[in-house]
Design an enzyme around this catalytic site. Structure first.
Site, PDB file in Angstrom:
ATOM      1  N   GLU A 125       4.335  26.230 -41.929  1.00  0.00           N
ATOM      2  CA  GLU A 125       5.575  25.760 -42.580  1.00  0.00           C
ATOM      3  C   GLU A 125       5.294  24.614 -43.552  1.00  0.00           C
ATOM      4  OE1 GLU A 125       7.793  27.755 -42.379  1.00  0.00           O
ATOM      5  OE2 GLU A 125       7.092  28.804 -40.600  1.00  0.00           O
ATOM      6  N   GLY A 126       4.176  24.700 -44.227  1.00  0.00           N
ATOM      7  CA  GLY A 126       3.746  23.655 -45.159  1.00  0.00           C
ATOM      8  C   GLY A 126       2.893  22.652 -44.424  1.00  0.00           C
TER       9      GLY A 126
END
Length: 563
Positions: A429-430
């Site tokens: 998620e980054g």
């Protein structure tokens, strides 16, 4: 290791630290009364303790596997998932028009926190579905919403997000998956996606994939990406799962942790899909889901930190080694000064990370209710919560192993699983580096106005608190570090981004501990003192690092680094 759901902790945080009453006062959330929220959290806590927690070890020892193209899940996972779905835990904040409860995101965050601590690998399934529900609510057509949302909300079907490809990780704009119009309103989606959490399961009737792909003649980069809904089984005229779509699970990844969560390589061979949102605006639609997931992943760090802390305090209170140098103790290792330091650190970090995540959830709820300032605040808090929550999850899990000594290195105790399961949270998620670059890049595009507003809130409260002088002083250093960042070029900002973010989080953690201490509980006061005296000072060194920007980072050439 029996898990104890921290229902009372949530009640305290909601009332005394993050101001949940502001959310409950909104007309859209009139049903979120203290009694309703308490009942929901208590029931979810019971399910987490009695149903989910016993599955955690089974999933680690008996991973999901691929048999004849179908994922077979870990023992007990089907019943655990059904218990969550039947209790509405998969759709707390979903639209009531389609069967959801319509409750605030903050309530869902509390429940996800408990479910993740009980069995993180299984909790990831409904987390993905929750994000897909929100994306479809905002960007799906009326027909798509009517067909898919009731099934996703009930838990009969589950959802995934498909971004990453072998050549397109953080650089999503490099993706090569194609979508060609079929002339009937649908599209043929072709390509391969990797690292797809819960890409298949044997306990739902259908799996609904949101897939990023590129239309013919679309511009390059992220501006040419569209989003498509691609179900495993194409619904028939009655809405039931019909013929199998042209997609398959190629393989499952062999991972460090989260063994019960199948991470799939997905192949789409002209699979039928439907456009979600506008053409070439897929990233905007997907970011709705990704921001939901970033709060969820922040809570993954908190979940594991909580579970690891519970295990460590239990062990330390029962293990006898040596003779502690305090006269009025239990005689167990919990009385040794260094063990006490580790346990206090674990509890203080867990509290700060949880408060930050719930503060973010409250700001999201208020932003959705129309408060633009809170929406901007949520935008600033998102990368901080995701990065700090996951880094603290990793740190606290490692401290938990240390408290257990040699037994922590032995898999039979189960505490090593916490460290293995949480490690990926700093990556997906980054990555946390990307979160930090987002904070000093896009989140400073307003000249630092939203960040400075948050700093002023911290400073003002700290100045009015008899214990707050160190916090107010460090807020001043944060203000100066922010101004220094604003004066740098972008690459220098990126060079100092991670220490800046972590220093920012340290100041916010002290802010939440101050609020908790004001509630008057001597235990809260003691924990706040520990955090402010022993952990907050780290922020000064972090801001000093951030101030150097990228200076020195390129003093060695790429060849020198390899040599």
């Amino acid at each position: 290791m029996p898990y104890r759901a921290p229902v009372a902790e949530f009640a305290f945080l909601l009332q005394h630290v993050v101001g949940f009453d502001r959310v409950a006062a909104q007309s859209a959330h009139a049903e979120a009364t203290p009694e309703t929220v308490s009942a929901l959290l208590s029931e979810a806590g019971r399910i987490c303790e009695e149903v989910l927690a016993p599955l955690n070890r089974a999933g680690d020892l008996h991973p999901a596997r691929l048999e004849n193209g179908v994922v077979r899940t870990s023992p007990g996972y089907a019943a655990g998932y059904r218990a969550m779905a039947d209790a509405g835990m998969t759709a707390i904040s979903a639209d009531p028009a389609y069967g959801g409860m319509g409750l605030p995101q903050t309530v869902a965050a509390c429940i996800n926190d408990m479910a993740g601590a009980a069995c993180l690998a299984l909790e990831m399934n409904p987390l993905m579905t929750q994000g897909q529900i929100e994306a479809l609510e905002h960007h799906g057509s009326d027909a798509i919403k009517a067909l898919y949302l009731p099934k996703l909300i009930s838990g009969e079907w589950c959802g995934t997000m498909n971004l990453t490809e072998p050549q397109a990780g953080s650089d999503v704009g490099a993706l090569a998956t194609k979508a060609a119009p079929k002339g009937d309103g649908s599209y043929a989606v072709t390509g391969q996606k990797v690292y797809i959490s819960w890409g298949d399961t044997d306990f739902t009737e259908n799996v609904v994939h949101l897939v990023l792909a590129r239309l013919p003649d679309a511009p390059g980069g992220t501006k040419g990406i569209s989003l498509f809904l691609v179900p495993k089984f194409i619904p028939d005229d009655t809405g039931a799962p019909g013929v199998a779509n042209s997609l398959k699970v190629v393989s499952l990844e062999h991972k460090l942790g989260l063994h019960g969560s199948p991470t799939c390589v997905m192949q789409y061979d002209g699979a039928t899909g439907w456009l979600i949102g506008e053409e070439n605006r897929g990233m905007a639609a997907m970011f709705t889901m990704m921001n939901n997931a970033r709060l969820g992943v922040a809570l993954h760090g908190v979940s594991i930190a909580d579970a690891a802390t519970q295990a460590a305090t239990d062990y330390a209170s029962q293990r006898k080694q040596g003779r502690p140098l305090v006269s009025a103790g239990t005689g167990m290792i919990v009385d040794h000064a260094d063990v006490r330091r580790m346990l206090m650190e674990m509890k203080a970090e867990t509290f700060a990370a949880r408060a930050l995540a719930l503060d973010l959830a409250v700001s999201i709820d208020l932003g959705h209710a129309g408060d633009a300032m809170q929406g901007m605040r949520a935008s600033v808090l998102t990368p901080i919560a995701k990065a700090y929550g996951t880094e603290m999850g990793i740190k606290v899990a490692n401290l938990g192993i240390q408290v257990h000594g040699g037994m922590g290195f032995i898999e039979d105790t189960g505490v090593a699983q916490f460290a293995r399961d949480v490690r990926v949270s700093a990556i997906y998620e980054g990555t946390n580096g990307i979160q930090a670059m987002d904070l000093v890049g896009r989140k400073m595009a307003d000249g630092g106005a939203a960040i400075h507003a948050l700093i002023e809130t911290v400073a003002a409260e700290a100045k009015g608190d008899p214990r707050g002088a160190p916090v107010a002083a460090m807020a001043g250093q944060l203000r100066a570090a922010t101004d220094a960042m604003l004066a740098m070029d972008l690459n220098d900002r990126f060079g100092g981004a991670v220490p800046y973010l972590m220093g920012f989080a340290r100041v916010l953690g002290a802010f939440y501990h101050l609020r908790a201490a004001r509630a008057g509980d001597t235990r809260r006061v003691a924990l706040a003192r520990f955090y402010i005296e022993r952990l907050l000072p780290e922020a000064a060194g972090l801001f000093a690092q951030a101030g150097h920007g990228a200076a020195g980072l390129y003093d060695l050439s790429a060849e020198d680094l390899i040599a």
